[in-house]
Write a protein that holds these residues in place. Sequence first.
Motif, mmCIF file in Angstrom:
data_model
loop_
_atom_site.group_PDB
_atom_site.id
_atom_site.type_symbol
_atom_site.label_atom_id
_atom_site.label_comp_id
_atom_site.label_asym_id
_atom_site.label_seq_id
_atom_site.Cartn_x
_atom_site.Cartn_y
_atom_site.Cartn_z
ATOM 1 N N GLN A 24 -4.582 6.375 -1.308
ATOM 2 C CA GLN A 24 -3.766 5.156 -1.220
ATOM 3 C C GLN A 24 -3.886 4.392 -2.534
ATOM 4 O OE1 GLN A 24 -2.028 6.112 1.853
ATOM 5 N NE2 GLN A 24 -1.781 3.912 1.595
ATOM 6 N N SER A 64 0.835 -1.183 0.000
ATOM 7 C CA SER A 64 0.000 0.000 0.000
ATOM 8 C C SER A 64 0.886 1.255 0.000
ATOM 9 C CB SER A 64 -0.887 -0.033 1.253
ATOM 10 O OG SER A 64 -1.779 1.034 1.194
ATOM 11 N N ARG A 116 1.093 5.736 -0.815
ATOM 12 C CA ARG A 116 0.303 6.963 -0.902
ATOM 13 C C ARG A 116 0.767 7.732 -2.148
ATOM 14 N NH1 ARG A 116 -2.152 10.928 2.404
ATOM 15 N NH2 ARG A 116 -1.464 13.022 1.849
ATOM 16 N N CYS A 161 4.980 7.957 -5.499
ATOM 17 C CA CYS A 161 4.260 7.452 -4.318
ATOM 18 C C CYS A 161 5.227 7.321 -3.150
ATOM 19 C CB CYS A 161 3.661 6.079 -4.614
ATOM 20 S SG CYS A 161 2.736 6.018 -6.137
#
Lengths: 273, 365
Positions: free
Chosen positions: B343, B304, B306, B321
């Motif tokens: 996300q 995961s 951001r 990211c």
Amino acid sequence: MTTESKQKAYFHYALALFVTLIFALPLLAMLVTSLRDPAKAAAGFSLWPDSFHWQNYIEAWRATNFPRQFINSLVMALGVTAGQIITSLMAGYAFARMEFTGKKPLFVALLATLVIPFQILVIPVFIILVKLSWINTYWALIIPSLANAFGIFLFTQFFQTIPYELEEAAYIDGASRWTVLWKILVPLAKPAITTLFLFTFIAEWNDLFKPLVFTSTKSMRTVQLGLTVFQEQFKVDYALLMAAVVFVTVPSILLFFLGQKQFIKGIATGGLK
Amino acid sequence: MATLTLRNVSKIYAGNVRAVSQVNAEIADGEFVILVGPSGCGKSTLLRMIAGLEEISEGEISIDKAVVNAVHAKDRDIAFVFQNYALYPHMSVAENMAFGLKMRKFAKTEIESRVNSAAKVLGLTEYLQRKPGALSGGQRQRVAVGRAIVRQPKLFLFDEPLSNLDAKMRVTMRAELIKLHKQLQATMVYVTHDQVEAMSMGDRLIVMKGGVVQQIGAPLEIYNNPANQFVAGFIGSPPMNFISGEIEKRGNDWFVVSDGINLKMPLSKFPVLASAFQNGDAKAVLGIRPEDIHEKSGDGNSISARVEILEQLGGEVIATCSVGTTEITVRLPARTQAQTDAQIELVFDLERAKLFEMATGKTLV
């Protein structure tokens, strides 16, 4: 344009006009006097021609050996100018582009010679010229002035502004150092060449001291010397004297107008870099 | 056309500063080789040594098997295209192109025919009588190339010839130079710091850093199998992502573990990992290209992240990211649903990932 900036502009123009008048007045006086009736000119000064006596010019030209003096002056001025351009180009290139021991101190020493007036050198130079039996020859008028620190400085500065890649491209194209100098750099140095040409030619044309010391015969007199002699002969004949002065001044003025554009470009180039 | 051999070539300046150090390379006849590296890596100095514009401090340079160390630039039969064109400003385009031939005393008719045919190839025919000052940047660059090709030299050397052009003109000229190479089949050495130019133009690349050759190889070979972390990072745009982490062995599996990242290495990398790290507990750098990271579309392990920045390029989207303190660049399809500050689930294609030694940057696998 606002009223204030208009007023400012008027003031600047007025100032420029005033300064121009100060500089132009002697020239105007010369021209006017050269055309006046010789008798009236001797009696008093005027800025307004009462009549146009073109005859003054013919008489002045005939009164002394001006044609010969013009040739002498031309030979001296052109000889020195051509020589100085060639020596300055080559020395300037060496200082700008070649690496050699003592380059910096030599350049400083060269610049230092700018503060030495010719009058200090005149006695040793005279002795050398006597020993070479060159007194009363063109050699005496030309050879001692062939190299000049100002010219070398001018070309050194100019060549430093030309990118190295231009020279490198020419080397790769098969040019020698000599070819690079004459075929690539010299054509680019036109503004500097014109500047040096005008500076040197005018200085030599106006030079009285060198021909006065290094020549003594009538046949070797230059225009400036001739003018001095003329002045002795026609002390009170201002009209004839001024006509002669016009003859002598015209080449310098003409040259300046012809080369003005390049000349100013040259000064700017030399000054900025 | 010719071969070019560099044997232990070095350039040492005063104070023992090594601008170029022990370069060895064989360049074949007709090959288009790119010297690429960041500013100050010695690539231009090396090119100038090949040209004879810079003295060779150590080693040997041979053109067609003849050592040219002591041969003057004008006698090496090379042509050099400079970054700033170096056209003679007082000569017309035709005179610029003819200068080298005149210096070599070619017949007038031969000069004329060569200049005209080069002008035709480069689309300069209508500008032949113009001075360089009256030409655009792209046209000037063409004249510089024309000046090189009329000579039909053994070797063409280009020193960042496109760097003064605008982006669009650069792309056009790049294509023209590739075409020209195909047409002439000449040996060319081309210096650039632009890795896009390097990848798209060269038969082979010589990647340099700090005066030292890092890797020599075909563009794709270097892209897929970089010799070290520097090459991996330098070749490729956007550059490869590097994740510094711990190598851990859990049971029979190997992992790269970093802040918020826990990547299980694929089976194919096990033998190298086992020989390099024995039982794990060591540091290494994992390198993965932006196109080898994808948005999760089905089942499987993902990370995961951001989304910090989205750069829409039309045909694709470059997403920057963050995972913990690590920044990762990802190449996403144009129709991605990713949003800034949201996300995103990322899948790493670890088969294509590289592992580098932490201390030396050397590629492990």
